[in-house]
Design a protein around this motif. Structure first.
Motif, PDB file in Angstrom:
ATOM      1  N   ALA A   1       6.155  15.711  35.256  1.00 26.14           N
ATOM      2  CA  ALA A   1       5.585  15.454  33.929  1.00 26.14           C
ATOM      3  C   ALA A   1       6.627  15.454  32.820  1.00 26.14           C
ATOM      4  CB  ALA A   1       4.494  16.471  33.622  1.00 26.14           C
ATOM      5  N   ASP A   2       7.618  16.354  32.913  1.00 27.28           N
ATOM      6  CA  ASP A   2       8.625  16.451  31.852  1.00 27.28           C
ATOM      7  C   ASP A   2       9.849  15.579  32.154  1.00 27.28           C
ATOM      8  OD1 ASP A   2       9.688  17.863  33.933  1.00 27.28           O
ATOM      9  OD2 ASP A   2       9.963  19.743  32.832  1.00 27.28           O
ATOM     10  N   THR A  49      -3.454  11.491  37.456  1.00 29.25           N
ATOM     11  CA  THR A  49      -4.885  11.339  37.220  1.00 29.25           C
ATOM     12  C   THR A  49      -5.610  10.851  38.465  1.00 29.25           C
ATOM     13  OG1 THR A  49      -4.549  10.882  34.864  1.00 29.25           O
ATOM     14  CG2 THR A  49      -6.615  10.131  35.828  1.00 29.25           C
ATOM     15  N   HIS A  63       5.717  19.762  26.396  1.00 28.97           N
ATOM     16  CA  HIS A  63       4.528  19.116  25.836  1.00 28.97           C
ATOM     17  C   HIS A  63       3.916  18.109  26.805  1.00 28.97           C
ATOM     18  CE1 HIS A  63       6.282  15.113  24.812  1.00 28.97           C
ATOM     19  NE2 HIS A  63       7.408  15.796  24.707  1.00 28.97           N
ATOM     20  N   LYS A  64       4.746  17.496  27.662  1.00 31.11           N
ATOM     21  CA  LYS A  64       4.222  16.575  28.662  1.00 31.11           C
ATOM     22  C   LYS A  64       3.408  17.326  29.721  1.00 31.11           C
ATOM     23  CE  LYS A  64       5.555  12.315  27.739  1.00 31.11           C
ATOM     24  NZ  LYS A  64       4.569  11.210  27.615  1.00 31.11           N
ATOM     25  N   GLU A  65       3.894  18.512  30.079  1.00 30.51           N
ATOM     26  CA  GLU A  65       3.163  19.333  31.037  1.00 30.51           C
ATOM     27  C   GLU A  65       1.828  19.770  30.437  1.00 30.51           C
ATOM     28  OE1 GLU A  65       6.793  21.420  33.524  1.00 30.51           O
ATOM     29  OE2 GLU A  65       6.320  22.171  31.530  1.00 30.51           O
ATOM     30  N   GLU A  66       1.836  20.076  29.157  1.00 31.45           N
ATOM     31  CA  GLU A  66       0.590  20.459  28.488  1.00 31.45           C
ATOM     32  C   GLU A  66      -0.391  19.292  28.471  1.00 31.45           C
ATOM     33  OE1 GLU A  66      -0.894  23.084  24.695  1.00 31.45           O
ATOM     34  OE2 GLU A  66       1.093  22.160  24.615  1.00 31.45           O
ATOM     35  N   GLU A  67       0.125  18.077  28.332  1.00 31.68           N
ATOM     36  CA  GLU A  67      -0.735  16.889  28.389  1.00 31.68           C
ATOM     37  C   GLU A  67      -1.412  16.792  29.754  1.00 31.68           C
ATOM     38  OE1 GLU A  67       1.264  13.258  27.415  1.00 31.68           O
ATOM     39  OE2 GLU A  67       1.964  13.996  25.468  1.00 31.68           O
ATOM     40  N   TYR A  68      -0.638  17.063  30.819  1.00 33.55           N
ATOM     41  CA  TYR A  68      -1.206  17.007  32.165  1.00 33.55           C
ATOM     42  C   TYR A  68      -2.243  18.113  32.366  1.00 33.55           C
ATOM     43  CZ  TYR A  68       1.813  13.416  34.234  1.00 33.55           C
ATOM     44  OH  TYR A  68       2.404  12.225  34.565  1.00 33.55           O
ATOM     45  N   LYS A 117      -4.145  19.333  30.092  1.00 36.98           N
ATOM     46  CA  LYS A 117      -5.359  18.908  29.384  1.00 36.98           C
ATOM     47  C   LYS A 117      -6.077  17.793  30.140  1.00 36.98           C
ATOM     48  CE  LYS A 117      -3.891  20.455  24.823  1.00 36.98           C
ATOM     49  NZ  LYS A 117      -3.468  20.064  23.452  1.00 36.98           N
ATOM     50  N   LYS A 118      -5.298  16.935  30.809  1.00 31.81           N
ATOM     51  CA  LYS A 118      -5.922  15.909  31.657  1.00 31.81           C
ATOM     52  C   LYS A 118      -6.699  16.571  32.789  1.00 31.81           C
ATOM     53  CE  LYS A 118      -2.671  12.036  31.061  1.00 31.81           C
ATOM     54  NZ  LYS A 118      -1.667  11.179  31.762  1.00 31.81           N
ATOM     55  N   ARG A 150      -9.925  18.048  31.622  1.00 28.00           N
ATOM     56  CA  ARG A 150     -10.954  17.022  31.418  1.00 28.00           C
ATOM     57  C   ARG A 150     -11.497  16.520  32.756  1.00 28.00           C
ATOM     58  NH1 ARG A 150     -10.456  11.841  31.940  1.00 28.00           N
ATOM     59  NH2 ARG A 150      -8.174  11.905  31.840  1.00 28.00           N
TER      60      ARG A 150
END
Length: 255
Positions: free
Chosen positions: A74-75, A119, A155-160, A162-163, A166
């Motif tokens: 992710a990062d 995803t 922040h990219k890891e945090e995006e994952y 949050k994905k 969801r």
């Protein structure tokens, strides 16, 4: 792990496809069996040779290391600390050795190379295990553990993360319960979040929440649901965290 013996022996195939089917097919076809197991197409030709529970275990196992591969990227890089965390999980929590450990590593490497997204892997995992919330929460916990492995919650890891929240349809309380264990939080606040209850809750409510969480992660309950045997040790660790949180809150509330 009867399912693994059957697959590595090249005597059966599996009926699930999608990105996870492609990953395990490539992992086995490219490494374990040049002579007996021709390719992932062999698995597609001989459908339903694994029983339902064995197929469930195969999907679970493949999902873990496929998702971790994409998550670790992710990062932009796969750090040494992330690799160490995953290797510790393989050896200490799933207690994999020999061919089982090697298969886990091969799945991780194959998933890294493939163009499928995090995803896609997460969605196929959830589609198969959405009725087993304990397993879904355990997977999310593992992703958080890997996210903070290098002491830098990118922040990219945090995006994952949050994905995954969801896709796994976690509510805010479930999310905070797991996140608080890995992101710096005052100890007592962390314990309340683990049990998914408010610091203002009376002790009766705390006990009710504790019993609910403890039942979800009790090893006997995990085994009774027919979940993969590799998950039992991991569930035991979650069960211990829940007990520890309850004891700390109890000590505070009854002091």
């Amino acid at each position: 792990m009867a399912w693994m013996g059957k697959i590595l022996g090249g005597t059966v195939g599996w009926s699930f496809g999608g990105p996870l089917g492609a990953v395990i097919g490539a992992a086995i076809g490219n490494h374990f069996d040049k002579n007996n197991f021709a390719s992932s197409q062999f698995g597609q030709q001989q459908k339903n040779n694994l029983n339902q529970q064995e197929e469930k275990q195969t999907i679970f196992f493949t999902s873990i290391f496929s998702m971790l591969a994409k998550f670790a990227q992710a990062d932009g890089t796969v750090s040494r600390s992330e690799i160490k965390t995953i290797d510790r999980f393989i050896k200490n929590e799933l207690k994999l050795q020999g061919d089982a450990r090697e298969l886990a590593i091969r799945i991780f490497d194959e998933a890294k190379r493939k163009n499928n997204s995090f995803t896609e892997y997460a969605q196929q995992f959830y589609d198969n295990f959405k009725s087993e919330q304990t397993l879904v929460l355990g997977m999310f916990d593992l992703l958080m553990k890997v996210a903070v492995a290098d002491d830098d919650f990118h922040h990219k890891e945090e995006e994952y993360i949050k994905k995954a929240k969801r896709i796994f349809k976690l509510n805010d309380s479930q999310y905070e319960s797991i996140r608080s264990q890995y992101v710096e939080t005052a100890d007592l606040e962390k314990y309340y979040k683990i049990l998914e209850c408010s610091p203002e809750a009376d002790f009766k409510e705390v006990k009710r929440k504790y019993r609910k969480k403890a039942k979800e992660f009790h090893p006997d309950n995990v085994i009774g649901k027919g979940l993969p045997e590799e998950f039992v040790d991991f569930a035991e660790q979650e069960f211990k965290k829940i007990n520890d949180a309850y004891e700390k809150i109890k000590e505070h509330k009854t002091a």
